[in-house]
Design a protein around this motif. Sequence first.
Motif, short mmCIF file in Angstrom:
data_model
loop_
_atom_site.label_atom_id
_atom_site.label_comp_id
_atom_site.label_asym_id
_atom_site.label_seq_id
_atom_site.Cartn_x
_atom_site.Cartn_y
_atom_site.Cartn_z
N GLU A 178 0.99 -1.41 -0.14
CA GLU A 178 -0.01 -0.08 -0.08
C GLU A 178 0.74 1.37 0.03
O GLU A 178 0.62 2.17 0.61
N ASP A 212 0.31 4.86 -3.68
CA ASP A 212 -0.96 5.98 -3.72
C ASP A 212 -0.27 7.31 -3.84
O ASP A 212 -0.71 8.16 -4.96
N ARG A 265 -10.11 2.99 1.69
CA ARG A 265 -9.17 1.83 0.95
C ARG A 265 -10.25 0.94 0.02
O ARG A 265 -11.45 1.07 0.31
#
Length: 276
Positions: A204, A207, A225
């Motif tokens: 993650e 982004d 999310r």
Amino acid sequence: MKTGHGTTGLRRPPRASTDLPADDGVARLRVATYNIHKGVRGVGPRKRLEIHNLGLGVKALDADLVFLQEVRLFHHRDARRFDRTWFGWPEQGQAEFLAPEGYEAAYRTNAVTRDGEHGNALLSRWPLGEVEHHDVSDHRFEQRGLLHVVVHWQGQAVHCIVAHFGLVHASRIRQAQRLGAYIAAEVPPAAPVLVAGDFNDWGERLDPALVASGLVRAAPPGTPRSPVTFPSRMPLFALDRMYTRGLRCLSMTVPRGPAWARMSDHLPLVAELGLA
């Protein structure tokens, strides 16, 4: 013949509880992204053909746009092996085979292997315009590309990009930067953009690089999310995502169950989007 062999329970994914009302006057674009694992599962003697079941699955998604990764145009070894099975290897490329009746299909190759190739595809209920391919390979061990298709929806030219990023984080960062540079160079500044696919972003951490390119990760209303989609039998990671510019996420869901878990190592991600 697009017929499955034992897969049941492939109903249209329901509306999420966070959906905006369907009668709110918002034009809705139903979108799915799905890594189909080249239409086969398993290895060795347990390897099985799932492309026919995937055809039923794609139809059940009932999406206006379906972003597909790991799609084959041809593969000689698998074609020889599965041609002897009950349903057989499709004569068409997988993108055309999976396209429900009335849909248009766009496909471009990312990777060439000894026995075949694979790439990205877009299936669309709406008319397609220009189709482009942009190579974002970061090193010689992984061939990666972007499929860019203009979709004409509700009087808008929506720029759709099917992505499948690399397995190394540093490569993914560079691919995100190349995606941003490509959008800046090839897409009009005011045009809506939808990027969807398998980003392989286990940690993650991708982004910020995509936000720097003017993209926002689509997520269910009230949550930051995306739902988890990988591995399909027990999802833990949100590898499959959508990023947008000029569009907003109205709802998002992931179809689950034994039938979906069987067909690929990823689950599909389904969203309804509206103009921002």
